[in-house]
Design an enzyme around this catalytic site. Structure first.
Site, PDB file in Angstrom:
ATOM      1  N   TYR A 119       0.770  -1.246   0.000  1.00 27.48           N
ATOM      2  CA  TYR A 119       0.000   0.000   0.000  1.00 27.48           C
ATOM      3  C   TYR A 119       0.799   1.294   0.000  1.00 27.48           C
ATOM      4  CZ  TYR A 119      -3.979  -3.045   0.606  1.00 27.48           C
ATOM      5  OH  TYR A 119      -4.929  -4.011   0.405  1.00 27.48           O
ATOM      6  N   PHE A 389     -10.625  -4.204  11.173  1.00 27.88           N
ATOM      7  CA  PHE A 389     -11.665  -4.423  10.147  1.00 27.88           C
ATOM      8  C   PHE A 389     -11.021  -4.995   8.903  1.00 27.88           C
ATOM      9  CE2 PHE A 389     -10.470  -0.732   7.590  1.00 27.88           C
ATOM     10  CZ  PHE A 389      -9.851   0.083   8.518  1.00 27.88           C
TER      11      PHE A 389
HETATM   12  C1  LIG Z   1      -2.618  -7.599  -2.978  1.00 27.01           C
HETATM   13  C2  LIG Z   1      -3.403  -7.673  -4.291  1.00 27.01           C
HETATM   14  C3  LIG Z   1      -4.781  -7.071  -4.057  1.00 27.01           C
HETATM   15  C4  LIG Z   1      -2.638  -6.907  -5.382  1.00 27.01           C
HETATM   16  O1  LIG Z   1      -3.420  -6.859  -6.545  1.00 27.01           O
HETATM   17  P1  LIG Z   1      -2.742  -6.723  -8.007  1.00 27.01           P
HETATM   18  O2  LIG Z   1      -3.844  -6.478  -8.963  1.00 27.01           O
HETATM   19  O3  LIG Z   1      -1.830  -7.860  -8.242  1.00 27.01           O
HETATM   20  O4  LIG Z   1      -1.885  -5.394  -7.834  1.00 27.01           O
HETATM   21  P2  LIG Z   1      -1.293  -4.517  -9.034  1.00 27.01           P
HETATM   22  O5  LIG Z   1      -1.060  -5.417 -10.235  1.00 27.01           O
HETATM   23  O6  LIG Z   1      -2.128  -3.325  -9.247  1.00 27.01           O
HETATM   24  O7  LIG Z   1       0.099  -4.121  -8.385  1.00 27.01           O
HETATM   25  C5  LIG Z   1       0.622  -2.835  -8.338  1.00 27.01           C
HETATM   26  C6  LIG Z   1       2.062  -2.930  -7.896  1.00 27.01           C
HETATM   27  O8  LIG Z   1       2.126  -3.489  -6.571  1.00 27.01           O
HETATM   28  C7  LIG Z   1       2.947  -4.657  -6.562  1.00 27.01           C
HETATM   29  N1  LIG Z   1       2.296  -5.615  -5.669  1.00 27.01           N
HETATM   30  C8  LIG Z   1       0.973  -5.749  -5.480  1.00 27.01           C
HETATM   31  N2  LIG Z   1       0.727  -6.710  -4.575  1.00 27.01           N
HETATM   32  C9  LIG Z   1       1.930  -7.159  -4.167  1.00 27.01           C
HETATM   33  C10 LIG Z   1       2.322  -8.153  -3.251  1.00 27.01           C
HETATM   34  N3  LIG Z   1       1.406  -8.871  -2.563  1.00 27.01           N
HETATM   35  N4  LIG Z   1       3.637  -8.359  -3.078  1.00 27.01           N
HETATM   36  C11 LIG Z   1       4.544  -7.634  -3.775  1.00 27.01           C
HETATM   37  N5  LIG Z   1       4.225  -6.669  -4.683  1.00 27.01           N
HETATM   38  C12 LIG Z   1       2.926  -6.446  -4.875  1.00 27.01           C
HETATM   39  C13 LIG Z   1       2.936  -5.135  -8.006  1.00 27.01           C
HETATM   40  O9  LIG Z   1       4.050  -5.922  -8.314  1.00 27.01           O
HETATM   41  C14 LIG Z   1       2.917  -3.841  -8.774  1.00 27.01           C
HETATM   42  O10 LIG Z   1       4.224  -3.289  -8.794  1.00 27.01           O
HETATM   43  P3  LIG Z   1       4.734  -2.357 -10.007  1.00 27.01           P
HETATM   44  O11 LIG Z   1       3.833  -1.148  -9.996  1.00 27.01           O
HETATM   45  O12 LIG Z   1       6.140  -2.033  -9.630  1.00 27.01           O
HETATM   46  O13 LIG Z   1       4.584  -3.200 -11.239  1.00 27.01           O
HETATM   47  C15 LIG Z   1      -3.563  -9.160  -4.746  1.00 27.01           C
HETATM   48  O14 LIG Z   1      -2.283  -9.711  -4.886  1.00 27.01           O
HETATM   49  C16 LIG Z   1      -4.375 -10.026  -3.796  1.00 27.01           C
HETATM   50  O15 LIG Z   1      -5.597 -10.089  -3.916  1.00 27.01           O
HETATM   51  N6  LIG Z   1      -3.715 -10.698  -2.831  1.00 27.01           N
HETATM   52  C17 LIG Z   1      -4.398 -11.623  -1.926  1.00 27.01           C
HETATM   53  C18 LIG Z   1      -5.416 -10.924  -1.024  1.00 27.01           C
HETATM   54  C19 LIG Z   1      -4.823  -9.782  -0.259  1.00 27.01           C
HETATM   55  O16 LIG Z   1      -3.734  -9.869   0.285  1.00 27.01           O
HETATM   56  N7  LIG Z   1      -5.560  -8.673  -0.228  1.00 27.01           N
HETATM   57  C20 LIG Z   1      -5.178  -7.479   0.484  1.00 27.01           C
HETATM   58  C21 LIG Z   1      -5.941  -7.448   1.759  1.00 27.01           C
HETATM   59  S1  LIG Z   1      -5.381  -6.094   2.764  1.00 27.01           S
END
Ligand SMILES: CC(C)(COP(=O)(O)OP(=O)(O)OC[C@H]1O[C@@H](n2cnc3c(N)ncnc32)[C@H](O)[C@@H]1OP(=O)(O)O)[C@@H](O)C(=O)NCCC(=O)NCCS
Length: 389
Positions: A119, A389
């Protein structure tokens, strides 16, 4: 190509199911969904669509946030962030975050992060932290006598009393957030398994009800651990009585309290400070300042020489600029900055959890005299939220 849309009521369950799947949970059974559905508020749930299919979710709840100095501002509690495993790392979350910022009316948002690397890029910084403590019940004793009374209340009574008490007692410390109706419903009724013995107890002092605790006892193989989920008190006397009550409960070996304030003086409450073991430190609130000039103007500042803080914000560029901070407040300025940092780090500093000096030392911010900024941003109480939350 994904498209981000705001969902209507008929799509909330699909949103919920998709999100749970990203955390590797099955869809909520009907009896849980009956409670979870009430946490959906109109216009606050976004989803990413690939054709007709939902492949990503974000959501927010309308809430409020207590600032240093006591002001309370509207705030969005962001949650249910998830992208389906076959669509990750293609920018879906980035698109949803942008759409969410565009839609939010609140000047700030907070969330809880599943991982520390997600984030910061969206402008969120760790603004409060907590510590998990374990208290050895046999070694713990609170000197003196109780000044009030603790009584157990049933679930329905808790559903009425606890929200009122949190509004009056729990909204004091910077970092505290207002709890929405759906939060209470999920946490007192919805997320509870049938055999969970969740107990609520209310404390009354000389002026009536002034604190509460919610807990449950886990029966392990070797030991019984009383887990405290929620503990709020209006005064040191109510706080001491609630702990006195907890360590007095029979057939319990340890009391574990999760994510308590870093400055909660438990080691000073018990006659034996070693009755308390800290088992974990964790980040709690991730804060995003959406309207930086407004938020800087809403909190108070301590005494000190004026300082110009330079902020960069990639996602909400209107926030980028210099802000003059004085003991009387904050305003935009054309002056050159004394310290410079990105908006996620300003979020980390904003409630007082971290300092300019720490960020400059760690090479995350620049400035030759961070101590001057720290004097202005100094707070008297460690910020803490206490609402998961
Ligand atoms: C975390 C999550 C929502 C990220 O979604 P995503 O669509 O893959 O994210 P994006 O493609 O928009 O990523 C944007 C950037 O963040 C990085 N990033 C996103 N999630 C990451 C992670 N878990 N670990 C490392 N890097 C991450 C991406 O590599 C990308 O980097 P860049 O801009 O340098 O290319 C997804 O991986 C997910 O659903 N994870 C499991 C559930 C979870 O953890 N949800 C969050 C609850 S708080």
């Amino acid at each position: 190509m994904t498209e981000i849309r705001v969902l209507d009521e008929s799509q909330y369950r699909d949103h919920h199911t998709l999100f749970r799947g990203t955390l590797h949970h099955a869809a909520a059974p009907d009896e849980v969904w009956e409670h979870a559905r009430n946490s959906y508020e109109p216009g606050r749930s976004h989803a990413a669509f690939d054709g007709a299919e939902i492949v990503g979710t974000v959501q927010s709840f309308g809430s409020s946030l207590v600032l240093p100095g006591g002001a309370v501002v509207p705030h969005a509690a962001v949650s249910r962030v998830g992208v389906r495993a076959d669509h990750t790392r293609r920018g879906v979350l980035s698109s949803m975050m942008r759409a969410q910022f565009d839609a939010l009316d609140e000047p700030a948002a907070t969330l809880r992060a599943s991982e520390g690397v997600i984030y910061g890029r969206f402008g969120y910084g760790v603004a409060t932290r907590g510590r998990t403590v374990r208290v050895d019940r046999r070694r713990a004793a609170v000197p003196g006598e109780a000044t009030g009374r603790v009584r157990l209340v049933d679930r329905d009574t808790a559903g009425k009393l606890l929200p009122e008490l949190h509004d009056s007692v729990g909204m004091k410390r910077p970092g505290a957030i207002g709890r929405w109706t759906g939060w209470w419903e999920l946490n007192l009724f919805g997320n509870i398994k049938p055999d969970d013995n969740l107990v609520s107890a209310v404390h009354s002092g000389p002026d009536g009800d002034d604190g509460f605790v919610v807990y449950k006892v886990d029966h392990g193989d070797k030991e019984r651990v009383l887990k405290v989920y929620d503990l709020c008190a209006a005064s040191p006397a109510a706080w001491a009585d609630l702990w006195r009550y907890l360590i007095g409960i029979d057939l319990v070996d340890e009391v574990e309290a999760w994510l308590r304030p870093l400055d909660e003086p438990l080691e000073w409450l018990f006659t034996d400070p070693r009755a308390v073991k800290v088992t974990e430190f964790e980040d709690e609130t991730w804060l995003r300042l959406i309207d930086v000039p407004f938020m800087l103007a809403q909190r108070t500042y301590a005494d000190g020489d004026p300082v110009v803080v330079g902020v960069t914000d990639r996602l909400i560029p209107v926030n980028t600029g210099s802000y003059l901070i004085t003991p009387d407040g904050a305003s935009r300025t054309d002056q050159a900055p004394d310290v410079e940092l990105s908006v996620d780090l300003l979020g980390a500093l904003y409630l007082g959890d971290t300092t300019f000096r720490q960020l400059v030392t760690a090479n995350r911010a620049t400035g030759s005299n961070p101590a001057a900024a720290d004097r202005l941003f100094a707070v008297s109480e460690v910020p803490w939220c206490g609402t998961y939350f």
